[in-house]
Enzyme design. Structure first.
Site: not given
Length: 455
Positions: A85, A87, A152, A314, A327, A426
């Site tokens: 990918h 991107d 991706e 508040t 996962r 990332h």
């Protein structure tokens, strides 16, 4: 000139080519970079044509385009589909970058830029190996198709429709992907398993509006308290998930599998130091590496609600929200896990509050056969190039497109990853060692010859 002499002679050129691609801010998650995404696709199409893929194209999808090319000069030889990918992730927080994320910089033998490791650096290692073979030998050892997508990092929403619409284009005997990590510096790694994923958002609502905490505190339900209670009840302190039915379908680990995982290099002290933590968490009956690769998880990725501006306000918030990912491991089914989690939140929501769970992207776990001829060819190529034993590792991340390839095409996938564990994919200061890229190109050239010899 043989292919390795060619690679040595063109090392600086290969770095400059990669830097040119890294300079394009092809962030798929941000609409203001749509033109940059298309520019990166065009750059790759032009590069493929320049190195000898006469059929290179930029093909439209319902989202960002696919770069497609093929070389079919070996009738009767295997056909491999290379996937990658172009991107990249957003760059926030920008102030934590040492150098601008789209101005590639070399420091201490590493190339720093967004996409250096994930996935432009690895994609270019693949393409530059093909370029070297075509230039030095005049052909490739096998037939090769190239499919590079631009979505991706946002879950590949257009890729499965593309595969379904173009079945003849994606026909292949195997799929080769370089979008995974190495288990340690200099340790060549083949990924033999990935976890699946279920992505969800949880939305809790109580009163019609936020309420004054002085006038209503002690009687009115607080949405943040409710959400915190629900999230805390989903997991035990040690990390075991308490959602009923969550572990249904989990395949027990065999002694052989645990031995394979134990053979993967892992220094717990160094790992904790790299993370900057004093202790690890998780199920005590499993090793940290097992917890991170072959055990299911339920993680809170983000949480928000109430007042977050400067100074006090508040209020009793009437809304609270959280992002969750689970996962999954063999043989969990994403739909069943999602249903179990949704049921947990709905049945445990207290009176005075309501909860809605939105289920997003799902993907099944994936496993490879480490004894297949394709993996064995990759092992030989990597070992000879890196001069070290190859790690056959299962990894904790998810690459949804692999599950789609496995389900739709049913051919073997070989995952040779070249991103070291400290690549900061990332994150700010993403990077990859130039020496790793050099060895990766050599290994990939060897792999295609090994694959051809294996038939």
């Amino acid at each position: 000139m043989n292919v390795f002499s060619y690679l040595d002679a063109h090392e600086e050129q290969h770095r400059k080519e990669l830097e040119e691609l890294l300079g394009i801010p092809s962030i798929s998650a941000l609409s203001e970079h749509r033109a940059d995404v298309r520019r990166a696709a065009q750059w790759l199409r032009d590069y493929l044509e320049r190195i000898g893929f006469a059929s290179a194209e930029v093909l439209p999808t319902q989202g960002n385009p696919v770069v497609w090319a093929e070389w079919t000069g070996r009738p009767g030889a295997p056909t491999a589909l290379i996937y990658g990918h172009y991107d990249v992730q957003p760059v926030d927080p920008l102030e934590l970058w040492t150098s601008p994320p789209f101005a590639p910089a070399v420091r201490n033998g590493r190339l720093y830029a967004r996409g250096a490791a994930d996935d432009k650096g690895q994609v270019m290692a693949q393409l530059q190996a093909l370029a070297a073979l075509l230039a030095a030998e005049g052909s490739l050892p096998v037939n090769v198709k190239v499919l590079l997508e631009g979505e991706e990092e946002i879950g590949s929403p257009s890729l499965e429709p593309f595969i379904r619409e173009h079945p003849r284009r994606v026909e292949a005997d195997l799929i080769v992907i370089s979008d995974t990590s190495m288990v340690d510096h200099g340790v060549p790694t083949i990924c033999c398993g990935l976890r699946g994923i279920v992505d969800m958002e949880v939305h809790v609502r109580t009163a019609a509006t936020d309420l004054h905490s002085g006038l209503y505190g002690g009687a009115a339900p607080n949405a943040i308290h409710v959400l915190a209670q629900l999230l805390a009840g989903a997991r035990q302190g040690q990390g075991r998930i308490l959602v009923p039915g969550f572990y249904d379908g989990v395949r027990p680990l065999t002694d052989e599998e645990r031995a394979q995982i134990a053979a993967v290099p892992f220094d717990e002290a160094a790992f904790k130091a790299r993370l900057g933590v004093e202790a690890l968490v998780g199920e005590p009956e499993y090793t940290p590496l097992e917890r991170m690769t072959v055990r299911p998880t339920l993680e809170v990725n983000g949480i928000w609600g109430g007042f977050q501006g400067e100074g006090p306000k508040t209020v009793i918030p009437n809304e609270a929200h959280a992002k969750i990912t689970c996962r999954l491991v063999p043989d969990q089914e994403p739909e069943a896990v999602a249903q179990a989690v949704v049921h947990y939140f709905q049945t445990n929501c207290p009176p005075g509050a309501s909860v809605r769970v939105d289920v997003g992207h799902c993907a099944r776990p994936w496993r490879a056969d480490p004894g297949s001829r394709e993996v064995r060819a990759a092992v030989r190529a990597l070992q000879e190039s890196f001069g070290r034993e190859v790690a056959l590792a299962r990894m904790g991340g998810s690459i949804p497109v692999i599950e789609a390839f496995d389900r739709l095409l049913g051919v073997p996938c070989v995952l040779m990853g070249f991103a070291p564990p400290d690549s900061n994919a990332h994150a700010p200061d993403e990077s990859i060692p130039l020496e790793t890229l050099r060895l990766a190109r050599r290994a990939l050239c060897r792999f295609w010859h090994e694959l051809a010899a294996a038939g």
